[in-house]
Design a protein around this motif. Structure first.
Motif, short mmCIF file in Angstrom:
data_model
loop_
_atom_site.label_atom_id
_atom_site.label_comp_id
_atom_site.label_asym_id
_atom_site.label_seq_id
_atom_site.Cartn_x
_atom_site.Cartn_y
_atom_site.Cartn_z
N PRO A 1533 2.00 -21.76 -110.13
CA PRO A 1533 1.51 -23.14 -110.31
C PRO A 1533 1.08 -23.80 -109.02
CG PRO A 1533 3.49 -22.76 -111.60
CD PRO A 1533 3.31 -21.54 -110.74
N THR A 1534 1.73 -23.46 -107.93
CA THR A 1534 1.33 -24.04 -106.65
C THR A 1534 -0.08 -23.62 -106.27
OG1 THR A 1534 3.64 -23.96 -105.95
CG2 THR A 1534 1.98 -24.33 -104.25
N ILE A 1535 -0.39 -22.36 -106.53
CA ILE A 1535 -1.74 -21.86 -106.22
C ILE A 1535 -2.76 -22.55 -107.13
CG2 ILE A 1535 -3.17 -19.81 -106.20
CD1 ILE A 1535 -0.70 -18.16 -105.55
N LYS A 1536 -2.41 -22.72 -108.41
CA LYS A 1536 -3.33 -23.42 -109.32
C LYS A 1536 -3.56 -24.85 -108.88
CE LYS A 1536 -2.41 -20.78 -113.55
NZ LYS A 1536 -1.98 -20.88 -114.96
N ASP A 1537 -2.50 -25.54 -108.50
CA ASP A 1537 -2.64 -26.93 -108.06
C ASP A 1537 -3.52 -27.03 -106.83
OD1 ASP A 1537 -1.04 -27.67 -110.14
OD2 ASP A 1537 0.80 -27.80 -108.92
N SER A 1538 -3.37 -26.05 -105.94
CA SER A 1538 -4.22 -26.07 -104.75
C SER A 1538 -5.69 -25.90 -105.13
CB SER A 1538 -3.77 -24.95 -103.80
OG SER A 1538 -4.63 -24.89 -102.67
N ALA A 1539 -5.97 -25.01 -106.08
CA ALA A 1539 -7.36 -24.82 -106.51
C ALA A 1539 -7.88 -26.07 -107.23
CB ALA A 1539 -7.45 -23.59 -107.41
N TYR A 1540 -7.03 -26.64 -108.08
CA TYR A 1540 -7.44 -27.88 -108.75
C TYR A 1540 -7.71 -28.98 -107.74
CZ TYR A 1540 -6.48 -26.31 -113.51
OH TYR A 1540 -6.52 -25.67 -114.71
N GLY A 1541 -6.87 -29.10 -106.74
CA GLY A 1541 -7.07 -30.12 -105.72
C GLY A 1541 -8.37 -29.95 -104.97
N PHE A 1542 -8.74 -28.70 -104.73
CA PHE A 1542 -10.02 -28.47 -104.05
C PHE A 1542 -11.20 -28.85 -104.95
CE2 PHE A 1542 -13.63 -25.72 -103.14
CZ PHE A 1542 -13.86 -26.04 -101.81
N LEU A 1543 -11.14 -28.50 -106.22
CA LEU A 1543 -12.25 -28.82 -107.14
C LEU A 1543 -12.37 -30.31 -107.41
CD1 LEU A 1543 -12.09 -25.99 -109.83
CD2 LEU A 1543 -13.84 -26.37 -108.10
N ARG A 1544 -11.25 -31.03 -107.25
CA ARG A 1544 -11.27 -32.46 -107.57
C ARG A 1544 -12.23 -33.22 -106.67
NH1 ARG A 1544 -6.26 -33.31 -106.71
NH2 ARG A 1544 -5.58 -32.50 -108.75
N ASP A 1545 -12.52 -32.71 -105.49
CA ASP A 1545 -13.39 -33.43 -104.55
C ASP A 1545 -14.87 -33.15 -104.78
OD1 ASP A 1545 -11.17 -34.48 -103.34
OD2 ASP A 1545 -11.01 -32.85 -101.88
N PHE A 1546 -15.19 -32.35 -105.79
CA PHE A 1546 -16.58 -31.95 -105.99
C PHE A 1546 -17.00 -32.25 -107.42
CE2 PHE A 1546 -14.93 -29.27 -102.63
CZ PHE A 1546 -15.93 -29.34 -101.66
N ASN A 1547 -18.23 -32.73 -107.54
CA ASN A 1547 -18.88 -32.83 -108.84
C ASN A 1547 -19.78 -31.62 -109.04
OD1 ASN A 1547 -17.69 -35.36 -109.29
ND2 ASN A 1547 -19.37 -36.41 -108.22
N TYR A 1548 -20.28 -31.46 -110.25
CA TYR A 1548 -21.10 -30.28 -110.53
C TYR A 1548 -22.40 -30.29 -109.72
CZ TYR A 1548 -23.76 -33.40 -113.61
OH TYR A 1548 -24.52 -34.42 -114.11
N ASP A 1549 -22.91 -31.48 -109.32
CA ASP A 1549 -24.14 -31.51 -108.54
C ASP A 1549 -23.90 -31.23 -107.06
OD1 ASP A 1549 -22.73 -33.80 -108.17
OD2 ASP A 1549 -24.47 -35.14 -108.16
N ASP A 1550 -22.63 -31.05 -106.64
CA ASP A 1550 -22.32 -30.68 -105.26
C ASP A 1550 -22.25 -29.17 -105.07
OD1 ASP A 1550 -22.10 -33.36 -104.58
OD2 ASP A 1550 -20.00 -33.43 -105.19
N ILE A 1551 -22.30 -28.42 -106.12
CA ILE A 1551 -22.14 -26.96 -106.05
C ILE A 1551 -23.50 -26.31 -106.29
CG2 ILE A 1551 -20.84 -24.98 -106.93
CD1 ILE A 1551 -18.78 -26.97 -108.01
N ARG A 1552 -23.83 -25.33 -105.47
CA ARG A 1552 -25.10 -24.63 -105.59
C ARG A 1552 -24.84 -23.11 -105.66
NH1 ARG A 1552 -26.65 -28.93 -106.51
NH2 ARG A 1552 -28.54 -30.00 -105.79
N CYS A 1553 -25.59 -22.45 -106.55
CA CYS A 1553 -25.60 -20.98 -106.62
C CYS A 1553 -26.76 -20.47 -105.77
CB CYS A 1553 -25.76 -20.51 -108.07
SG CYS A 1553 -24.35 -20.84 -109.12
N VAL A 1554 -26.44 -19.64 -104.78
CA VAL A 1554 -27.45 -19.05 -103.91
C VAL A 1554 -27.73 -17.63 -104.40
CG1 VAL A 1554 -28.05 -18.44 -101.55
CG2 VAL A 1554 -26.61 -20.44 -102.00
#
Length: 1825
Positions: A1533-1554
């Motif tokens: 759960p700690t690892i999941k929370d860390s991943a969730y915390g990182f995604l919380r700062d981004f919206n879908y328009d902030d992510i780009r597929c190269v």
């Protein structure tokens, strides 16, 4: 909701019973009458009264269903029989009503049974064998499905139920309700007068006690039930009065409504049957006594037509009439020329087939309803009169005169005479209510001719055909003849209309087609003949005339017949009572008016009520309003006819009061000429339509004409075609543009609307001129002309008196300071005698020793200076009252809050030039000029004694009551403000009024003496027979003080009166404003003399002379005429738009260019302002002011000497031929002789400051526009335009010069500076700036605002030059008052950088002083601090705080809590700011990604760039799938929370597929030495690194955040090939050795080479995402399979390249935007941080730690410095600063008077005061009481 209203009604009934019924017996009897029983009785009465209308409505609804059948026609016949019998005989209708309903019920049952049994097959077959199918369908029998049958039977069934209920439940009650009382004699005494009967009928109180109702309405409510009870009573009373007047209006005008509906029916449905209705309507208009017969005949004819139309729709009628063409005749068989004649005679008559019978006969059904309603009205009013006759024991009859408010009359049974009770014209003069009653009763009697003229003009303007010409001829005859002659020829006019109206409709209908009549004019053929036939209103089969034009003719005939009835009233002796009540309409034309007595009230000298004031405004200013309308009529469209309006308007404007005071016959004759001209314009436009539309337009070529052609010239000079459908069509190609679109684009502006409206206003004004009320205005104007120079005497007396008082006050102040200084010197001398150690100031000869020579002896005496308590400001008083009212707990406390303690008198307004003098009677209006704003006399309901605390606590807060109090406070404040600023004009007006009254008394005495010598004296009255005696002492009672009138009047009256005098006192400024606005909208040479005359002459003189105003009036009229003449389109410069676009063309510079709308509101406003100002000057006795008017003033000798000096100087100039410069030289000599001194520097600085802001914000409109950027953007680029800098420097230099002149008090320098600015600004703004900006001034909005504020500056500057500079300039203008507003504004002023320093240094430079700069700065600092301390002491004294009382919680939690919250926010601001930064940060996606793969330190083997479509945005679905994937993973759960915390700062328009293409873009080539080196390294088992590097490029959002965002960031991932990787090493060796030529491909895979997830930061290099590494340990890096490939399609090619692939990787998560599933692509996911916007980048660039170390720490240190006040307690906690304040003011005073040695001594005293704490303590003690 229903339960609520039922409960309310029960409560109301119980309340009524408890109050009205007093006996116990009746109370006990009513107690058994339960509520349900009363409710049922009320519903029964309601249904009984109105159910009959439901029954008739259902009968009509059943009969006009969509399909017309026989049984529905019979229903219609029943309906028509029912209403026709009601029209014929009310008694017969009552007797047959029950039988009628019974027959209807039986017939409805038979219809239902017939329709139902027809559905049986046997019945259907039986009837079909014996009757035809068409006959059965016509009857209404048809077989339908069961569901359709139910719907079909629903309406008849409902109708049957409704009629059964009417017959068996409501019929008997209805018969009792409509039973007419017997018409019998009423012997004995009447129970009331006619006035009481009308009041009783108006209240309609059959079952209500009126006294009880009034008592309830006047009582005070305490509960919500009582409030609802009162609302119910008010609504009920209003409903009853509305019902009473509604029935009376219906009785008077329903018959007219019926005739109007007949006209509408005939106009919208043209047929031969309607000719009958038109004839009946015409007869009904002329003979109203046959009203019942006309209604009966109309209803009969309408009923026959309705039945015939319905029968024509039957199937059997279609079979035997329509299909056999029974009414059809083919006229083409007789002659080929008759082919255009229609064939169907039935359609000509009005019968035709239709699918919507309800719409087809809808107008006729409406007509039957209106006819029935008219009969109901007649019977209802008769029933009401009989009931009242029985109740009051009198014989009431209907009032035969058309009056609204008095519908009844009493008939005397003995002699047959009638008693009427009507509001007459004498009662109408007593108040506004009686006037409106009189107007409602007699408006057509008094203004019938004018209404008829109005209708004629409307008809002429709407038709513009031959009949319009005939109507215009009648109108011209009426206008040139007298009323007596019009009365004789009016029957002929009515006869003409009676004949023309039906004949025109017959012309529209045309001849019957059955006759095959050929019109003689059909065979005439030429271009325009069809339109000419329409103009002649000739019948035509193809293009008949429009019947809708006859609607206006109907109203023309209607009002003509009504006016004919008025003429009969005037000539019939039996109607004398009506004419006596209405007053005589005869024209008042007499010769010896001086010997006639005016029977009307003198509303000019004595205004009793609001109505008298309204009459004064209307009669005094209506002529100016009408002339303004004439001006608008002339300028609405440019033409020669409009130019005549303009000339006439200017003629009457020019003569003004001279014209209004002429003899009534001369005045009416001149005014009649203007009316004749207006009629001539209407007649010419009407007659020219046939020539212009039909004959002139067809002559134009198809390719159009120029604007300078003769056609366009004719159209411009006279009138265009107003009826476009009258223009004959031309056979022109579609590519050509119609010529009329080029010449008369705005042809609609040439219509007759403004001409007609102008004529109406002229006729009404003519009636005003011919009334007795106008004689009072004439007398007033003549007295104004007689006293045209008396007002100047009074104003000069006031001015000189004030000048002496100002001088005395100034002398007293200086003497007081001088005595104080002498006392200081005397005390010094005594100290020297007592002690030889003291050093006297007289022994000190050096400056710095003198300013430090202060000692204790200067404070050893008690000053006689009074403490400056500060004059109580009226605005502050009003604000304090409003605060108290808002804070009050209830209305009693709010009322008590208005009671103020006595205060000092109000200060005089600095803008007022005059003050009342003691020689006058007291005229200072104590009711409106004292500080008591709320007067007990004006609010009797508010001054009730305050109830005890228990009652006040129970009283509820009344928001509306407080709002009303606040409104009254504001109204009183503005009233006092206006009174204070117009006090002198009010005084002079009152004094002149007394003179006028005395003059009138003298004239009246002379008239009495002249009449006493005659044998018999008569008084001319408005009525011929009824003469009103004139009181001999009327004028003796007219000298009433306006002060007492204001005390007794309402608050609104006082406000309006004060506003009127305020506007009167500022009428010059209104004229100046109008002149500036005129030039602002024009911006040309023609209008530039107007502002120049203001700022170079008018405002520089104390009062512009009459010659100035005459010159301005003359020039304005000439300017308007010149601009009007050059508005025509045939001028060459108006024919093209090129000249219009060039701002420096001579046409635009001069101001003669054409405008789309010639009617300039600015010109009209200027004209009205000038002429009204001229009338105000005459009213105030200032128009003919001469130097001799100074007689009687206190300064007569000085005035005479000044006059002699001026005359001698003029004589000397005559000798030297410089006489024209005499006025200017005299003006310069008077600069130091100003009566008053004003300080307006603050206003001057404010205007200059606003102009500087305008230049800064809108520089693009003051300079070159080619750059396209504003100044802010330019400064951001570190570029300053030279022109912009020059403008700012010039503006700043002007401010500095103005300040220097102000400090030096150089009036002449200010004069030349003022002249330079006025001339320079006008040259630059109107001639230079348009050339720079290529924009006309009137299109440059920023320049217009700049000029507007500059004109305000020029106005203040002129005032400063005229009145001079003040003698004492002490402190800032904000230091005049000590309230919170001034204190806050002054603190803001101190916060502006360098402003205080600039002002202080400039003051020291340009002021004569003995102090040095350092001493000056010390003095200014002390003065500033003392002002702030004085404001603090003022607040403490204004709002005292009790001792020993804890601070209120509102203060502690409000102020303290707010500061605490502010401190907490400051402490946590960085964290909060960056925590919520994502909400306003902006995305910063990459625009380009470059990737390289290197093996060792050598050349890259793979290079690829991703752009545009290769950079795909994440979708919201992808982001959701990613979150769900993380949630489904079996991880900590700690690892999941860390991943969730990182995604919380981004919206879908902030992510780009190269997505990177797998094949390298570069051809791989390597030299042999390098190849050998790499092979050797691979064979020697050395570690060989493989580098995956990437470069990310982004766009910078703004130049300001370039330091916060890096445009390019890089990163790499390195994988080492160790000795254990034998397969990779061997593959590489084989590739490098050339084995690639083999057919077998050699590939190898490098593990974890490409990072699939990267975190791209704004400034730092990209980083790996640790949270994703933990959550996707196997998927974070991708394995790359690579190999060398070569082309196989080109033989002998040596080109090779590397190919990469992710094929074989099985990722647990792959978004839809990634192409990695395709073998040809590599994919990466970039998580891009948002970046801050440019406006907050200065905060974000420092980060959290940077903000804490800079912002928070600096604010904390600053706050600590502010709170550490222990060192300043000695100087800031002074108990009283009054003595210090007076000491500082004394320093400024002696400096201004040139006493520089005393200035040093006082400054020495101030310095010693701050050096000696003991002396400071003693000096700042409050004075003991």
């Amino acid at each position: 909701m229903l339960l609520f209203w039922l409960t309310l009604r029960q409560y109301i009934n119980e309340k009524r019973m408890n109050n009205v019924q007093t006996t116990d017996t009746r109370r006990n009897s009513t107690s058994h009458d339960s509520y349900p029983r009363r409710l049922g009785r009320w519903l029964t009465n309601l249904l009984t009264k109105y159910w009959i209308f439901v029954s008739c409505g259902m009968l009509l609804l059943v009969s006009i269903q969509t399909t017309v059948v026989l049984y529905r026609i019979i229903y219609m016949a029943f309906y028509l029989f029912f209403i026709l019998s009601f029209q014929i005989s009310f008694g017969f209708w009552r007797k047959t009503a029950a039988t009628f309903h019974l027959v209807i019920i039986i017939y409805s049952m038979l219809v239902l049974i017939g329709i139902y049994i027809y559905q049986f097959e046997n019945v259907n077959v039986f009837l079909s064998e014996r009757l035809s199918k068409e006959l059965l369908a016509s009857i209404g029998l048809e077989v339908v499905p069961s569901d359709v049958l139910a719907v079909k039977l629903l309406t008849p069934s409902t109708f049957l139920v409704v009629n059964i209920m009417q017959l068996y439940y409501f019929h008997s009650g209805w018969m009792k309700l409509i039973t007419m009382p017997s018409q019998r004699d009423f012997p004995g005494q009447a129970n009331g007068t006619l006035t009481e009967i009308h009041a009783y009928a108006r209240e309609n109180t059959d079952n209500v006690n009126k006294a009880h109702t009034d008592q309830i309405l006047k009582s005070e409510t305490k509960t919500w039930q009582e409030k609802l009870y009162k609302i119910y009573f008010r609504t009920n009373r209003f409903y009853k009065q509305l019902t009473y007047y509604g029935w009376r209006i219906a009785e008077l005008h329903t018959f007219k409504l019926i005739l109007f509906i007949i006209a509408l029916t005939c106009a919208f449905k043209v047929c031969a049957f309607n000719v009958i209705l038109i004839i009946l309507a015409t007869v009904g208009l002329t003979t109203s006594q046959f009203r019942k017969i006309i209604n009966l005949l109309t209803l009969t004819a309408t009923g026959i037509y309705i039945l015939a139309s319905m029968c024509y729709q039957l199937e059997i009628a279609k079979q035997h009439i329509v299909e056999k063409n029974f009414f059809v005749r083919n006229c083409s068989q007789i002659s080929s020329n008759m082919s255009i004649i229609p064939n169907d005679t039935a359609k000509w008559f009005g019968l035709e087939l239709t699918s919507n019978i309800d719409r087809f006969i809808g107008f006729y059904i409406l007509l039957t309803i209106c006819l029935t309603f008219d009969a109901i009205v007649r019977y209802r009013q008769k029933h009401r009169r009989l009931l009242l006759s029985v109740q009051f024991n009198v014989q009431l009859v209907g009032n035969r005169f058309p009056v609204l408010f008095e519908p009844f009359a009493i008939k005397n049974a003995d002699d047959g005479t009638h008693e009427f009770d009507m509001v007459n014209y004498q009662q109408a003069d007593q108040g506004i209510n009686n006037f409106f009653k009189y107007l409602a009763n007699f408006i057509f009697y008094r203004f019938g001719l004018e209404i008829c003229y109005t209708v004629i003009v409307i008809v002429v303007g709407s038709r513009l055909d031959m009949m319009a010409v005939l109507y215009a001829i009648w109108l011209g005859i009426f206008l040139i003849t007298s009323r007596r002659f019009i009365q004789r020829i009016w029957p002929a006019y009515v006869f003409f209309l009676v004949i023309a109206f039906p004949l025109q409709y017959i012309s529209v209908v045309g001849a019957p087609p059955l006759l095959c009549f050929d019109y003689p004019w059909i065979n005439i053929k030429f271009d325009g003949w069809i339109q000419l036939r329409r103009w002649l209103f000739l019948p035509d089969y193809v293009n008949p005339p429009s019947a809708t034009q006859l609607i206006g003719d109907f109203f023309q005939l209607l009002f003509a017949c009504q006016q004919w009835r008025v003429f009969k009233y005037e000539t019939n002796a039996k109607d004398r009572i009506y004419t006596r009540a209405g007053g005589s309409n005869r024209e008042i034309i007499y010769d010896k008016e001086n010997f006639k007595e005016n029977p009307t009230w003198d509303f000019v000298m004595n205004r009793r009520n609001w109505f008298d004031h309204m009459k004064y405004v209307i009669f005094m200013y209506s002529a100016w309003t009408v002339l303004s309308i004439v001006y608008l009529a002339g300028t609405t469209r440019t033409s020669l006819l409009g130019l005549g309006y303009l000339v006439a308007c200017f003629y009457f404007f020019w003569y003004g009061q001279d014209f209004l005071t002429k003899h009534v016959t001369i005045m009416l004759r001149l005014w009649g000429f203007l009316i004749y001209y207006c009629f001539s314009v209407i007649f010419i436009k009407t007659c020219l339509q046939v020539a212009v539309c039909i004959f002139l337009y067809p002559l134009l070529p198809c390719d159009g004409v120029k604007r300078t052609s003769s056609f366009c010239t004719f159209v411009d000079l006279l009138v265009p075609c107003l009826k476009t459908d009258w223009i004959p069509p031309k056979n022109c190609p579609a590519t050509f543009k119609a010529s009329q679109d080029q010449c008369d684009r705005n042809a609609t502006s040439a219509n007759l609307f403004m001409d007609g409206f102008c004529m109406i206003c002229l006729l009404l004004q003519k009636r005003i001129f011919g009334s007795y009320h106008w004689k009072h205005i004439v007398g007033e104007l003549r007295l104004q002309a007689k006293l045209a120079s008396q007002g100047a005497v009074l104003f000069n007396n006031i001015s000189h008196k004030r000048m002496r008082e100002e001088g005395e006050r100034e002398e007293q102040t200086v003497n007081k300071i001088t005595r104080s200084l002498e006392r200081i010197k005397e005390q010094l001398r005594l100290n020297q005698l007592e002690s030889q150690t003291a050093a006297a100031p007289a022994d000190v000869s050096e400056h710095f020793q003198a300013i430090r020579s202060g000692d204790y002896y200067m404070f050893d005496y008690e000053s006689d200076e009074e403490e400056d308590e500060g004059k109580q400001d009226e605005a502050a008083v009003a604000q304090e009252q409003i605060i108290r009212v808002i804070a009050a707990r209830d209305k009693y406390a709010a009322t008590a809050a208005l009671q103020k303690p006595p205060s000092t008198p109000l200060p005089e307004s600095p803008s007022q030039e005059f003050l009342p003098i003691e020689d006058f009677e007291p005229t200072t209006l104590p009711a409106t000029t004292t500080t008591t704003i709320m007067e007990p006399t004006t609010m009797p309901e508010l001054t009730a004694p305050i109830e005890p605390k228990e009652h006040s606590e129970k009283s509820e807060k009344s928001v509306f009551f407080k709002i009303r109090l606040i409104g009254q406070i504001a109204l009183d404040y503005f009233t006092n403000f206006f009174n204070r600023n117009s006090r002198d004009y009010r005084d002079v007006s009152k004094k002149l009024g007394q003179m006028k009254a005395q003059d009138k008394i003298a004239q009246q005495d002379q008239l009495r003496r002249s009449q006493a010598g005659n044998a018999a004296t008569t008084v001319v009255d408005l009525d011929e027979d009824n003469c009103v005696p004139v009181e001999n002492d009327r004028f003796d009672n007219r000298i009433v003080s306006q002060t007492s009138q204001l005390k007794q009047s309402s608050r609104l009256y006082r406000f309006v009166d004060s506003l009127f005098y305020y506007i009167m006192s500022r009428s010059e400024l209104v004229c100046y404003t109008a002149m500036v606005i005129n030039h602002l909208t024009s911006g040309s040479l023609l209008s530039i003399p107007l502002p120049l005359s203001i700022f170079l002459w008018a405002m520089l003189s104390s009062r512009p002379s009459r010659n100035y105003w005459i010159t301005i009036i003359t020039y304005t009229e000439a300017m308007i005429v010149i601009k009007y003449i050059f508005q025509f389109r045939f001028y060459p410069w108006n024919a093209t738009e090129i000249t219009e676009m060039n701002p420096l063309s001579p046409v635009n510079i001069i101001g003669i260019n054409r405008k789309e709308n010639a009617a300039s509101a600015a010109d009209l406003f200027l004209l009205l302002s000038l002429f009204i100002h001229r009338s105000i000057l005459k009213q105030l006795g200032l128009w003919k002011a001469e130097p001799s008017t100074l007689d009687g003033s206190a300064d007569q000798d000085a005035a005479v000497s000044t006059e002699q000096e001026i005359s001698s100087s003029q004589t000397s100039k005559k000798k030297t031929n410089f006489y024209c410069f005499g006025p200017f030289i005299n003006f310069c000599r008077r600069l130091h002789q100003a009566l008053f001194v004003h300080d307006v520097y603050a206003s001057l600085f404010f205007c200059d400051f606003i102009n500087m802001i305008i230049v800064i914000c809108f520089y693009s409109q003051f300079g070159e526009r080619a750059s396209g950027n504003n100044v802010v953007q330019t400064i951001k680029e570190n570029k300053v335009p030279v022109a912009f800098l020059v403008m700012l420097l010039i503006q700043f230099l002007l401010i500095v010069i103005d300040r220097a002149l102000y400090l030096r008090r150089n009036v002449r320098g200010k004069l030349f500076f003022h002249l330079f600015q006025v001339i320079g600004v006008h040259i630059w703004l109107f001639f230079v700036l348009p050339g720079i900006t290529h924009t006309k001034f009137r299109d440059n909005v920023a320049a217009q605002f700049w000029y507007l504020f500059k004109c305000i500056y020029f106005g203040y500057s002129s005032t400063q030059v005229r009145l001079g500079y003040p003698k004492r300039i002490a402190g800032n203008f904000l230091m005049k008052k000590f309230n919170y507003v001034n204190q806050i504004l002054y603190r803001i002023y101190l916060l502006i950088p360098f402003l205080l320093e600039l002002r202080t240094i400039m003051d020291w430079i340009f002021t004569d002083t003995a102090l040095g700069l350092s001493s000056w700065l010390q003095l200014e600092d002390v003065y500033s601090n003392m002002y702030l301390l004085k404001c603090s002491r003022w607040a403490e004294k204004k709002y005292p705080t009790e001792r020993g009382v804890t601070r209120p919680k509102l203060t502690k939690y409000g102020v303290g809590g707010s500061l605490l919250v502010l401190l907490i926010l400051l402490i946590w601001f960085p964290l909060l700011f960056f925590s919520f930064s994502s909400s306003f940060y902006q995305p910063n996606p990459p625009t380009e990604v470059n990737v390289e793969i290197k093996v060792g330190p050598y050349l890259p083997i793979y290079h690829m760039t991703a752009q545009d479509i290769d950079l795909v945005s994440f979708s919201s679905t992808d982001l959701k799938i990613l979150r769900d994937k993380i949630d489904t993973l079996n991880a900590d759960p700690t690892i999941k929370d860390s991943a969730y915390g990182f995604l919380r700062d981004f919206n879908y328009d902030d992510i780009r597929c190269v997505n990177l293409f797998a094949t390298s873009v570069d051809i791989w080539d390597i030299s042999q030495p390098v190849r050998d080196t790499v092979v050797n390294n691979l064979r020697s088992n050395l570690t060989v690194p493989v580098r995956f590097s990437y470069t990310i490029r982004r766009n910078q959002l703004d130049q300001d955040n370039s330091a916060d965002v890096a445009a390019i960031v890089t990163g790499e991932n390195t994988i080492s090939i160790t000795a254990n990787d034998k397969h990779i090493r061997n593959a590489l060796i084989q590739i490098l050795n050339g084995t690639v030529d083999a057919q077998i491909a050699i590939n190898f895979t490098i593990l974890n080479l490409i990072p699939r997830f990267l975190h791209v930061k704004p400034k730092a290099n990209p980083e790996e995402i640790i949270a994703f590494k933990n959550i996707f340990p196997r998927d974070y890096y991708g394995n790359i399979t690579m190999g060398l490939n070569r082309t196989k399609t080109i033989p002998n090619s040596t080109d090779v390249w590397w190919e990469m692939s992710e094929h074989g990787n099985k990722y647990s998560y792959t978004p839809s935007c990634a192409y990695s599933t395709n073998h040809n692509y590599l994919s990466m996911l970039l998580f891009n941080d948002k970046v801050s916007p440019a406006n907050i980048s200065f905060l974000t660039r420092y980060g959290i730690i940077g903000l804490y170390t800079t912002f928070v720490v600096v604010v904390a240190r600053l706050l600590r410095t502010v709170l550490q006040t222990s060192r300043t307690i000695m100087f800031y906690e002074l108990p009283s600063v009054e003595r210090l304040w007076h000491l500082l003011r004394n320093i400024y005073l002696v400096r201004e008077n040139g006493m520089l040695r005393i200035e040093e001594e006082l400054f020495a005293k101030l310095i010693f005061l701050y050096r000696s704490p003991k002396t400071l303590i003693l000096f700042t003690k409050p004075k003991s009481k």
